[in-house]
Design an enzyme around this catalytic site. Structure first.
Site, PDB file in Angstrom:
ATOM      1  N   HIS A 103      -8.778  21.165  31.730  1.00  0.00           N
ATOM      2  CA  HIS A 103      -7.464  20.905  31.342  1.00  0.00           C
ATOM      3  C   HIS A 103      -7.518  21.545  29.943  1.00  0.00           C
ATOM      4  CE1 HIS A 103      -9.074  17.054  31.499  1.00  0.00           C
ATOM      5  NE2 HIS A 103      -8.251  16.914  30.312  1.00  0.00           N
ATOM      6  N   HIS A 105      -4.731  20.811  26.834  1.00  0.00           N
ATOM      7  CA  HIS A 105      -3.580  20.049  26.506  1.00  0.00           C
ATOM      8  C   HIS A 105      -2.670  20.761  25.608  1.00  0.00           C
ATOM      9  CE1 HIS A 105      -5.294  15.712  27.428  1.00  0.00           C
ATOM     10  NE2 HIS A 105      -6.340  16.437  27.280  1.00  0.00           N
TER      11      HIS A 105
END
Ligand code: AMP
Ligand code: ZN
Length: 140
Positions: A103, A105
């Site tokens: 992922h 951010h």
């Protein structure tokens, strides 16, 4: 490697088994608000298929995730009034990775008074998140 990891919370979000405040979705990439935000609009961009982190993700998928992170950063600047953006990804637990599904951010920064505010958690209860989702989506 399996497409989805049954024990992975982000795989469950990608399969719609767990609710998330989604801001972007296509066939390979999903973006949603972080439920423990560092600032208003703090979002996570993930590949829908499971890869452990940035270092283990095939390049074509990794590039698609960053394309979406760029779009969301631009929407934060245009729609939420961010004055800067941090784009970051943690690889492996010693570097701060807590969810082992790649992922990125996207963390908007704001000018508040005389400083760039990062801790706005107190303003970010669940009531606000749908409104933030709308502003970002409208600016993508
Ligand atoms: P990292 O520490 O880089 O692995 O970041 C993981 C992030 O995922 C943290 O900022 C968490 O707040 C966030 N997170 C964990 N579970 C969820 C969830 N169900 N929905 C949205 N964000 C989540
Ligand atoms: Zn996963």
């Amino acid at each position: 490697m399996a497409k989805y990891d049954a024990n992975c919370i982000f795989c469950q979000i990608a399969q719609d088994k767990i609710k998330a405040y989604k801001i972007y979705e296509d066939d390979q990439v999903l973006a949603f608000l972080d439920t423990n935000p560092k600032s208003m609009g703090h979002a996570l961009v993930i590949p829908k298929v499971h890869h452990d982190n940035f270092l283990t993700t095939p390049k074509d998928i990794m590039h698609k995730v960053y394309d979406v992170a760029q779009k969301i950063g631009q929407a934060d600047m245009n729609g939420l009034g961010a004055v800067g953006i941090n784009i970051l990804t943690n690889c492996y637990e010693p570097a701060g990775q807590s969810v082992m599904h790649f992922h990125v951010h996207v963390i908007p920064r704001y000018l508040t008074g005389e400083r760039y505010q990062i801790d706005m958690k107190e303003n970010l209860d669940d009531k606000n998140l749908p409104a933030i989702v709308k502003v970002i989506k409208d600016n993508l």
